[in-house]
Scaffold this motif. Structure first.
Motif, PDB file in Angstrom:
ATOM      1  N   SER A   1      35.621  35.957  34.259  1.00 49.79           N
ATOM      2  CA  SER A   1      37.049  35.663  34.427  1.00 49.79           C
ATOM      3  C   SER A   1      37.345  35.146  35.823  1.00 49.79           C
ATOM      4  CB  SER A   1      37.880  36.911  34.151  1.00 49.79           C
ATOM      5  OG  SER A   1      37.768  37.311  32.799  1.00 49.79           O
TER       6      SER A   1
ATOM      7  N   LYS B   1      33.532  39.874  42.854  1.00 50.88           N
ATOM      8  CA  LYS B   1      33.180  40.085  41.448  1.00 50.88           C
ATOM      9  C   LYS B   1      31.719  39.722  41.185  1.00 50.88           C
ATOM     10  CE  LYS B   1      37.376  41.247  40.246  1.00 50.88           C
ATOM     11  NZ  LYS B   1      37.710  42.662  39.913  1.00 50.88           N
TER      12      LYS B   1
ATOM     13  N   GLN C   1      32.233  40.451  32.303  1.00 53.89           N
ATOM     14  CA  GLN C   1      33.480  39.786  31.933  1.00 53.89           C
ATOM     15  C   GLN C   1      34.396  39.601  33.145  1.00 53.89           C
ATOM     16  OE1 GLN C   1      34.842  42.273  28.644  1.00 53.89           O
ATOM     17  NE2 GLN C   1      33.914  40.876  27.153  1.00 53.89           N
ATOM     18  N   ALA C   2      34.359  40.558  34.079  1.00 50.87           N
ATOM     19  CA  ALA C   2      35.155  40.415  35.299  1.00 50.87           C
ATOM     20  C   ALA C   2      34.668  39.230  36.132  1.00 50.87           C
ATOM     21  CB  ALA C   2      35.087  41.702  36.120  1.00 50.87           C
TER      22      ALA C   2
ATOM     23  N   GLU D   1      31.548  44.454  33.893  1.00 47.50           N
ATOM     24  CA  GLU D   1      31.340  43.724  35.145  1.00 47.50           C
ATOM     25  C   GLU D   1      31.074  42.247  34.874  1.00 47.50           C
ATOM     26  OE1 GLU D   1      30.384  48.000  35.835  1.00 47.50           O
ATOM     27  OE2 GLU D   1      29.843  46.530  34.311  1.00 47.50           O
TER      28      GLU D   1
END
Length: 268
Positions: free
Chosen positions: A144, A118, A140-141, A138
């Motif tokens: 997270s 990520k 936020q991925a 991308e």
């Protein structure tokens, strides 16, 4: 390293990415954990003696590195959402380029194999970023994945006051070091260093708020003092873009960080 894009991390020493700020986790020194989750002494500046454990060996070191990743991404988001795209782009790459080497083995040891991918995916989008919306998914991925990687540490360790205090001290000491690198006399000469420092302080603030219940249970008055000390330290970074002249000189920033260290000593 002095803020450049490199694989050794934030002034990488010992293990990749573990610079002077990580002396709070140095085994056998005044900020030592004595190994993973061990009982170290009060956080000392420069940690006298002992080496810093890796992110595999120490939950605290692992959490502090993830906190630095958040700090870089906070800086990126703040700049990109303010349409400061050229300034914001590099910060998207820093979790991958500067810190992943130090975190990767620790993440994999805790079953978090997806984190590196990520971070890399976000970094690879950097050159094509023209606005916040174009990289938000991308981003936020990656964010997270950092949260999930942190949640892999047992809850009782994450909420342990000494661990919280040392993570905050690593973030704020690194912020002071970045600020020092950003200044030459009465002007800023390295905006990205200033922005890294601001991101680390904001990450420390958010982390303290998230963990406030654990600290208040130990000493609510001490927690209040910690937040006041952090506010004083934060005055050095009044905005995402550096002011024309520094609000504080590096010596004042180091002094404020030392006061924060003192206010956190009740939790160590």
């Amino acid at each position: 390293g002095e803020g450049g894009e490199h694989h050794g991390g934030e002034g990488g020493e010992n293990h990749a990415g573990l610079g002077d700020a990580f002396s709070y986790f140095a085994a056998g020194g005044e900020g030592g954990e004595g190994g993973e989750g061990g009982e170290g002494g009060e956080g000392g500046e420069g940690g006298e003696g002992g080496s810093v454990p890796s992110a595999v060996e120490s939950d605290g070191v692992y959490l502090a590195l993830l906190g630095q990743m958040r700090g870089h991404l906070i800086a990126a988001r703040e700049l990109l959402t303010a349409d400061q795209v050229p300034a914001g782009r590099p910060h998207l790459t820093h979790p991958w380029i500067e810190l992943n080497d130090a975190v990767e083995a620790g993440a994999e040891a805790r079953g978090q194999d997806a984190l590196s991918g990520k971070l890399k995916a976000l970094a690879e989008e950097t050159d094509s970023v023209t606005n916040w919306a174009g990289v938000k998914a991308e981003y936020q991925a990656a964010w997270s994945a950092i949260d999930q990687a942190a949640d892999a540490v047992p809850a009782d360790v994450r909420s342990e006051p000494a661990t919280i205090a040392r993570v905050v001290l690593v973030l704020t000491k690194q912020a002071a070091l970045e600020y020092d690198e950003a200044i030459d006399g009465q002007r800023f000469v390295a905006d990205h260093e200033y922005q890294d420092g601001r991101g680390f302080v904001l990450a420390a603030r958010d982390y303290l708020r998230e963990q406030s219940a654990s600290l208040k249970t130990v000493d609510a008055d001490a927690y209040r003092d910690v937040m006041q000390s952090l506010e004083s330290l934060s005055a050095a970074w009044p905005s995402a873009i550096p002011p024309k002249t520094p609000e504080l000189q590096p010596g004042d920033v180091y002094a404020n960080q030392s006061r924060l260290e003192l206010s956190l000593s009740d939790f160590l």
